[in-house]
Each structure stands twice: as C-alpha cells, then as structure tokens.
Design an enzyme around this catalytic site. Structure first.
Site, mmCIF file in Angstrom:
data_model
loop_
_atom_site.group_PDB
_atom_site.id
_atom_site.type_symbol
_atom_site.label_atom_id
_atom_site.label_comp_id
_atom_site.label_asym_id
_atom_site.label_seq_id
_atom_site.Cartn_x
_atom_site.Cartn_y
_atom_site.Cartn_z
ATOM 1 N N LYS A 83 0.860 -1.192 0.000
ATOM 2 C CA LYS A 83 0.000 0.000 0.000
ATOM 3 C C LYS A 83 0.894 1.238 0.000
ATOM 4 C CE LYS A 83 -4.392 0.743 2.262
ATOM 5 N NZ LYS A 83 -5.039 0.659 3.572
HETATM 6 C C1 E4P Z 1 -8.296 0.963 3.989
HETATM 7 O O1 E4P Z 1 -7.642 0.652 3.041
HETATM 8 C C2 E4P Z 1 -8.254 2.316 4.569
HETATM 9 O O2 E4P Z 1 -7.016 2.573 5.144
HETATM 10 C C3 E4P Z 1 -9.378 2.471 5.576
HETATM 11 O O3 E4P Z 1 -10.575 2.028 4.969
HETATM 12 C C4 E4P Z 1 -9.528 3.879 6.112
HETATM 13 O O4 E4P Z 1 -10.684 3.942 6.887
HETATM 14 P P1 E4P Z 1 -10.999 5.138 7.902
HETATM 15 O O5 E4P Z 1 -11.279 6.374 7.110
HETATM 16 O O6 E4P Z 1 -12.203 4.674 8.663
HETATM 17 O O7 E4P Z 1 -9.793 5.299 8.786
#
Ligand code: E4P
Length: 222
Positions: A83
């Site tokens: 990522k």
């Molecule tokens: C996943 O890939 C993301 O990091 C996550 O969905 C972020 O979610 P949040 O906005 O609830 O922190």
C-alpha cells in the site's frame, strides 16, 4: 464485488473468514497500531491466515524509502499487496514496483484525477476514501462513480477498492456503481447480515415445525 475486511485484528478476521465470503484484507498503520503487536509480525499472521490479497502499507514518504520498505513487504508472502500513499514519490514508487510485478494499492485517494494518475502508474488497486469525504461534507460515492466510469471508458485494469466505509449503504452504493472491491470494517459486515424480518420469519418457521415434530417426531432421523 469482492469483499475485503478492513482490519488487522485476527479474531475479527476469523469471525467472517470461515464462511468463505472474504476475498482479502486491508490494513493501514492506524489499524496495526490498534492491535499493539509488532506490525510486521502481525501482518505475517494475517498473510498466513488469509488466502487472498492482504494490503500492508509503507510508512516512508520518499521514493527510495518507499521502495526499500515495499521490497521488504513484498517478501513477506505471495499474497501481499504493498500500500502506497497518493503522493508524487508514491506514484513514482508504484510505477517502479508495477514494472517489477509487485502488486500495489494506492491509498488516501480523494479524487478521480488522483485515481487516474494511480492507474497510469500501474496500480493494482486504487482506494477512494468515501467515509472521510462524506465526513467533510463531500459525496464520496460521486468520486467512486467517476472512477468506475473513467476506468470503463479506457478499459483500465486497476481495480476500484472502496475504502473508509462507514455503513452498509456505502456497500450497496459501491455495488450499484460496479466497484471491484469494498473493504468493509467488521462491524459494518456484521450489520449487513441483519434484518428484523429474517429473525421474525425464522422464529415462525421453527415454531410451526415444532408442531409437526410433536406429531411425527424427528423426521430427519435415519
Ligand atoms: C483501507 O484501506 C483504509 O485505510 C481504511 O478504509 C480507512 O478507513 P478510515 O477512514 O475509517 O480510517
């Protein structure tokens, strides 16, 4: 649409994994920090547990640092996805990694233009954060709509991975728009199962069956 679970908690992942409805996992530094364990050890446990793609994020912000971390992450397991944040250095890293066959997920995406850049660099997934956009008074799903349309227009292979999901309606909208993946927090996935009419209907079916059993006994007994 593929279902990923947005969590680094092994118990919560296991809660749904055994049913066979989970296609992958997304983690981020905040989700791993919530678990408190060594993040790489925790990621390894998740990668071992889940057969599908598991996203693990770099924390370096410069190109060289991201590449170094991405290479280390890519060695963790075959099913790992690196990522990378949506920055100029991040996109440069995604281009390099994609040319080496390393799968990437471009995160912190808030516009269709950012998604277009990520796709151009060869990202495997692009993650629009719908909940955080909604929180700001914007419409996160409009960004997803644009992305899906644009990727369709050009036959782009990058998958739209809807992230920052807050409630079951987000999943429904993502599916209506034809997004490839929704990464779902465990509490939201739990809510997707529930309907009062299901509970009431089952209770009635079982009550009626009991009246038959009183008459005929256990009809499934061989
Ligand atoms: C996943 O890939 C993301 O990091 C996550 O969905 C972020 O979610 P949040 O906005 O609830 O922190």
């Amino acid at each position: 649409m593929k279902f990923f679970i947005d969590s680094a908690n092994l118990q919560l992942i296991k809660k749904f994994l055994y049913m066979g409805i989970v296609d992958g996992i997304t983690t981020n530094p905040s989700l791993l920090a919530k678990e408190g364990a060594n993040p790489i050890e925790q990621a390894k446990k998740i990668l071992k547990l889940v057969p599908g793609p598991v996203s693990v994020e770099v924390v370096a912000t410069d190109y060289e640092g991201m590449i170094k971390e991405a290479k280390a992450i890519s060695q963790l397991a075959k099913n790992v996805v690196v990522k990378i944040p949506m920055t100029k250095d991040g996109i440069h890293a995604v281009k390099t990694l994609s040319m080496e066959g390393i799968k990437t997920n471009v995160t912190l995406v808030f516009s269709a233009n950012q998604a277009l850049i990520a796709a151009k660099a060869g990202a495997t997934y692009v993650s629009p954060f719908v909940g955080r956009l909604d929180d700001m008074g914007n419409n996160g799903m409009e960004v997803v709509r644009d992305m899906v349309q644009i990727f369709r227009n050009y036959g782009i292979k990058t998958q739209v991975l809807v992230a920052s999901i807050r409630h079951p309606i987000h999943i429904l909208e993502a599916a209506r728009l034809g997004a490839d993946v929704a990464t779902i927090p465990p509490d939201v996935l739990e809510k997707m199962f529930n309907h009062a009419l299901t509970d009431a209907g089952l209770e009635k079916f079982l009550d009626d069956w009991k009246t038959l059993e009183k008459k005929y006994g256990d009809v499934f007994k061989t």
